[in-house]
Design an enzyme around this catalytic site. Structure first.
Site, PDB file in Angstrom:
ATOM      1  N   LEU A 152       0.852  -1.208   0.000  1.00 33.65           N
ATOM      2  CA  LEU A 152       0.000   0.000   0.000  1.00 33.65           C
ATOM      3  C   LEU A 152       0.881   1.248   0.000  1.00 33.65           C
ATOM      4  O   LEU A 152       1.101   1.874   1.033  1.00 33.65           O
ATOM      5  CB  LEU A 152      -0.946  -0.006   1.216  1.00 33.65           C
ATOM      6  CG  LEU A 152      -1.990   1.103   1.228  1.00 33.65           C
ATOM      7  CD1 LEU A 152      -3.085   0.851   0.198  1.00 33.65           C
ATOM      8  CD2 LEU A 152      -2.633   1.251   2.610  1.00 33.65           C
ATOM      9  N   ARG A 154       1.818   4.750  -2.788  1.00 28.93           N
ATOM     10  CA  ARG A 154       1.006   5.810  -3.390  1.00 28.93           C
ATOM     11  C   ARG A 154       0.091   5.254  -4.480  1.00 28.93           C
ATOM     12  O   ARG A 154      -1.046   5.689  -4.617  1.00 28.93           O
ATOM     13  CB  ARG A 154       1.920   6.910  -3.928  1.00 28.93           C
ATOM     14  CG  ARG A 154       2.550   7.695  -2.793  1.00 28.93           C
ATOM     15  CD  ARG A 154       3.684   8.555  -3.236  1.00 28.93           C
ATOM     16  NE  ARG A 154       4.877   7.771  -3.531  1.00 28.93           N
ATOM     17  CZ  ARG A 154       6.074   8.298  -3.735  1.00 28.93           C
ATOM     18  NH1 ARG A 154       6.234   9.615  -3.707  1.00 28.93           N
ATOM     19  NH2 ARG A 154       7.121   7.535  -3.992  1.00 28.93           N
ATOM     20  N   ILE A 155       0.566   4.256  -5.232  1.00 24.77           N
ATOM     21  CA  ILE A 155      -0.302   3.646  -6.250  1.00 24.77           C
ATOM     22  C   ILE A 155      -1.386   2.823  -5.559  1.00 24.77           C
ATOM     23  O   ILE A 155      -2.563   2.873  -5.933  1.00 24.77           O
ATOM     24  CB  ILE A 155       0.526   2.785  -7.236  1.00 24.77           C
ATOM     25  CG1 ILE A 155       1.475   3.681  -8.052  1.00 24.77           C
ATOM     26  CG2 ILE A 155      -0.390   1.988  -8.165  1.00 24.77           C
ATOM     27  CD1 ILE A 155       2.438   2.925  -8.966  1.00 24.77           C
ATOM     28  N   ARG A 175       5.492  -4.160   4.721  1.00 27.14           N
ATOM     29  CA  ARG A 175       6.445  -4.588   5.748  1.00 27.14           C
ATOM     30  C   ARG A 175       6.159  -3.855   7.061  1.00 27.14           C
ATOM     31  O   ARG A 175       6.185  -4.437   8.126  1.00 27.14           O
ATOM     32  CB  ARG A 175       7.877  -4.319   5.285  1.00 27.14           C
ATOM     33  CG  ARG A 175       8.491  -5.578   4.685  1.00 27.14           C
ATOM     34  CD  ARG A 175       9.891  -5.347   4.283  1.00 27.14           C
ATOM     35  NE  ARG A 175       9.973  -4.103   3.494  1.00 27.14           N
ATOM     36  CZ  ARG A 175      11.075  -3.675   2.912  1.00 27.14           C
ATOM     37  NH1 ARG A 175      12.177  -4.367   3.016  1.00 27.14           N
ATOM     38  NH2 ARG A 175      11.087  -2.569   2.211  1.00 27.14           N
ATOM     39  N   ILE A 229      -0.195  -5.995 -10.995  1.00 25.79           N
ATOM     40  CA  ILE A 229       0.165  -4.850 -11.850  1.00 25.79           C
ATOM     41  C   ILE A 229       1.572  -4.356 -11.499  1.00 25.79           C
ATOM     42  O   ILE A 229       1.975  -3.278 -11.921  1.00 25.79           O
ATOM     43  CB  ILE A 229      -0.832  -3.680 -11.699  1.00 25.79           C
ATOM     44  CG1 ILE A 229      -0.994  -3.276 -10.230  1.00 25.79           C
ATOM     45  CG2 ILE A 229      -2.178  -4.020 -12.300  1.00 25.79           C
ATOM     46  CD1 ILE A 229      -0.673  -1.862  -9.988  1.00 25.79           C
ATOM     47  N   ARG A 231       5.233  -6.445 -10.796  1.00 31.93           N
ATOM     48  CA  ARG A 231       6.258  -7.096 -11.606  1.00 31.93           C
ATOM     49  C   ARG A 231       5.995  -8.598 -11.614  1.00 31.93           C
ATOM     50  O   ARG A 231       5.618  -9.183 -10.584  1.00 31.93           O
ATOM     51  CB  ARG A 231       7.661  -6.853 -11.032  1.00 31.93           C
ATOM     52  CG  ARG A 231       8.238  -5.476 -11.263  1.00 31.93           C
ATOM     53  CD  ARG A 231       8.565  -5.201 -12.731  1.00 31.93           C
ATOM     54  NE  ARG A 231       9.166  -3.888 -12.934  1.00 31.93           N
ATOM     55  CZ  ARG A 231       8.487  -2.777 -13.226  1.00 31.93           C
ATOM     56  NH1 ARG A 231       7.171  -2.813 -13.347  1.00 31.93           N
ATOM     57  NH2 ARG A 231       9.121  -1.633 -13.412  1.00 31.93           N
ATOM     58  N   ASP A 255      -1.020  -7.877 -15.640  1.00 29.87           N
ATOM     59  CA  ASP A 255      -0.497  -6.847 -16.551  1.00 29.87           C
ATOM     60  C   ASP A 255       1.004  -7.014 -16.727  1.00 29.87           C
ATOM     61  O   ASP A 255       1.610  -6.345 -17.560  1.00 29.87           O
ATOM     62  CB  ASP A 255      -0.793  -5.450 -15.970  1.00 29.87           C
ATOM     63  CG  ASP A 255      -0.370  -4.322 -16.911  1.00 29.87           C
ATOM     64  OD1 ASP A 255      -0.665  -4.417 -18.120  1.00 29.87           O
ATOM     65  OD2 ASP A 255       0.266  -3.352 -16.451  1.00 29.87           O
ATOM     66  N   GLU A 260       9.053 -10.549 -19.767  1.00 30.59           N
ATOM     67  CA  GLU A 260       8.412  -9.721 -20.799  1.00 30.59           C
ATOM     68  C   GLU A 260       9.369  -9.404 -21.943  1.00 30.59           C
ATOM     69  O   GLU A 260      10.556  -9.212 -21.691  1.00 30.59           O
ATOM     70  CB  GLU A 260       7.932  -8.411 -20.165  1.00 30.59           C
ATOM     71  CG  GLU A 260       6.839  -8.657 -19.149  1.00 30.59           C
ATOM     72  CD  GLU A 260       6.437  -7.396 -18.390  1.00 30.59           C
ATOM     73  OE1 GLU A 260       6.889  -6.292 -18.761  1.00 30.59           O
ATOM     74  OE2 GLU A 260       5.688  -7.528 -17.426  1.00 30.59           O
ATOM     75  N   HIS A 278       1.435  -5.280 -20.241  1.00 24.32           N
ATOM     76  CA  HIS A 278       2.102  -4.242 -19.429  1.00 24.32           C
ATOM     77  C   HIS A 278       1.690  -2.832 -19.887  1.00 24.32           C
ATOM     78  O   HIS A 278       2.524  -2.056 -20.371  1.00 24.32           O
ATOM     79  CB  HIS A 278       3.623  -4.405 -19.473  1.00 24.32           C
ATOM     80  CG  HIS A 278       4.319  -3.726 -18.316  1.00 24.32           C
ATOM     81  ND1 HIS A 278       5.469  -4.204 -17.744  1.00 24.32           N
ATOM     82  CD2 HIS A 278       4.014  -2.606 -17.619  1.00 24.32           C
ATOM     83  CE1 HIS A 278       5.839  -3.399 -16.760  1.00 24.32           C
ATOM     84  NE2 HIS A 278       4.960  -2.415 -16.669  1.00 24.32           N
ATOM     85  N   VAL A 279       0.403  -2.538 -19.702  1.00 28.45           N
ATOM     86  CA  VAL A 279      -0.125  -1.236 -20.129  1.00 28.45           C
ATOM     87  C   VAL A 279      -0.469  -0.332 -18.946  1.00 28.45           C
ATOM     88  O   VAL A 279      -1.155   0.675 -19.109  1.00 28.45           O
ATOM     89  CB  VAL A 279      -1.364  -1.400 -21.045  1.00 28.45           C
ATOM     90  CG1 VAL A 279      -0.975  -2.009 -22.382  1.00 28.45           C
ATOM     91  CG2 VAL A 279      -2.470  -2.227 -20.371  1.00 28.45           C
ATOM     92  N   GLY A 280       0.035  -0.687 -17.758  1.00 27.23           N
ATOM     93  CA  GLY A 280      -0.305   0.066 -16.531  1.00 27.23           C
ATOM     94  C   GLY A 280      -0.247   1.573 -16.703  1.00 27.23           C
ATOM     95  O   GLY A 280      -1.200   2.279 -16.369  1.00 27.23           O
TER      96      GLY A 280
HETATM   97  C1  8YV Z   1       6.262   1.221 -17.607  1.00 30.04           C
HETATM   98  C2  8YV Z   1       6.422   0.553 -15.141  1.00 30.04           C
HETATM   99  O1  8YV Z   1       5.604   0.228 -18.328  1.00 30.04           O
HETATM  100  O2  8YV Z   1       6.814   2.588 -14.035  1.00 30.04           O
HETATM  101  C3  8YV Z   1       7.035   1.390 -14.074  1.00 30.04           C
HETATM  102  O3  8YV Z   1       7.740   0.821 -13.223  1.00 30.04           O
HETATM  103  O4  8YV Z   1       6.484  -0.610 -15.095  1.00 30.04           O
HETATM  104  C4  8YV Z   1       5.666   1.179 -16.254  1.00 30.04           C
HETATM  105  O5  8YV Z   1       5.179   2.414 -15.923  1.00 30.04           O
HETATM  106  C5  8YV Z   1       7.691   1.059 -17.862  1.00 30.04           C
HETATM  107  O6  8YV Z   1       8.477   1.840 -17.049  1.00 30.04           O
HETATM  108  C6  8YV Z   1       7.984   1.368 -19.323  1.00 30.04           C
HETATM  109  O7  8YV Z   1       9.258   1.066 -19.627  1.00 30.04           O
END
Ligand code: 8YV
Length: 312
Positions: A152, A154-155, A175, A229, A231, A255, A260, A278-280
């Site tokens: 938890l 900021r995202i 943690r 979302i 890694r 995502d 990748e 990976h379109v976050g």
């Molecule tokens: C991007 C991300 O896809 O910010 C990150 O850590 O995984 C994503 O925002 C990535 O950085 C693009 O290379």
């Protein structure tokens, strides 16, 4: 004289264009001979702009003895060995905050799509099944369900806000416990046990490698959903695949993946998985803001000023 810069790999086009006009830029990923490239630029290169998962470790840093700063495009800096950078007094920067809302939008979309099976229902329609086989089978509601946030920050907070608006309840594990109103679970297994949907938002590191494996998925159980979302490395991907195939969890929304852009093709056959490439943070606005911050950190450094978003 423009400062000398290595760009690790091709990234966001607008950002690349500015880097290439403001700096004497050299693209590592397209060098025909990597060692010769590094030897050629070692005497002059003072900065590096990193894009994507190419590892930046002590060996690469040692090949560039004049390196002062590594400016990453993205909030996650797991591809960069931070201890190695610290030891060599190399500054590392990232692009936090400017992507929070966009990534949280993706997270909510992935939660909704995974639990409500919207993509699968569209495939059903496009396959001509609606008229021939009748309505798409009923899915599950998210209202009233508990979203467990693993990480938890900021995202995570931005995701919580959106999930609350959909009537979900929030719990979390970090943690360290935070000063927030959401209930805290002392470990990922406890969080999974108490959640209907477990979402991974934490940064990747050696400690979080394959943290979500059989134990956490068993705790999530056959009615639970996993959303990632953050890694791919945080999940034990082969175990997750097996749990989805054997319906030991209800479904997953992913995502991010371990290797990748390669995704194990077995995932493509699953009806209980929703997969995004990976379109976050992948909107024009957010990617521009990330690039602007990456460049601003480099400019500040070369103007002799403190960078804006320093990691180490
Ligand atoms: C991007 C991300 O896809 O910010 C990150 O850590 O995984 C994503 O925002 C990535 O950085 C693009 O290379």
């Amino acid at each position: 004289m423009k400062p000398e810069l290595i760009i690790t790999a091709r990234g966001h086009a607008g950002t690349m264009a500015t880097l290439q006009s403001d700096f004497n830029s050299h693209l590592l990923s397209e060098a025909p001979d990597r060692d010769a490239f590094l030897r050629q630029h070692a005497p002059t290169v003072r900065a590096m702009a990193t894009f994507g998962p190419m590892p930046v470790d002590g060996k690469l840093m040692d090949a560039l003895p004049k390196l002062e700063i590594i400016s990453n495009f993205g909030v996650g800096v797991d591809a960069i060995n931070l201890d190695d950078a610290k030891k060599r007094k190399i500054i590392v920067t990232n692009t936090p905050d400017v992507l929070n809302d966009c990534v949280a939008d993706t997270a909510l979309a992935l939660v909704l799509n995974t639990v409500r099976k919207f993509p699968q229902s569209e495939i059903y329609l496009r396959g001509g099944n609606w008229a021939s086989r009748g309505p798409y089978p009923l899915a599950t509601s998210i209202g009233g369900k508990t979203l467990g946030i693993l990480g938890l920050g900021r995202i995570g907070e931005a995701i919580a806000k959106r999930a609350l608006a959909c009537g979900m309840k929030i719990r979390y594990h970090n943690r360290k416990r935070k000063d927030v109103a959401y209930p805290y679970d002392p470990d990922p297994v406890a969080l999974a046990k108490n959640s209907d949907v477990l979402i991974i938002v934490m940064p990747a590191s050696a400690e979080t490698n394959r943290l979500v494996g059989a134990k956490v998925l068993d705790a999530l159980g056959p009615d639970g959903y996993l959303v990632n979302i953050a890694r791919g490395s945080i999940v034990d991907e082969p175990v997750l695949l097996r749990y989805l195939q054997e319906k030991k969890i209800a479904g997953a929304g992913l995502d991010v993946f371990a290797d990748e852009p390669r995704v194990p093709p077995e995932f493509f056959t699953l009806d209980n998985a929703v997969l995004f490439p990976h379109v976050g943070s992948a909107t024009a606005e957010t990617r521009k803001a990330m690039g602007d911050l990456q460049i601003e950190n480099l400019r500040l450094h070369f103007a002799g000023k403190p960078v804006k978003t320093r990691v180490v």
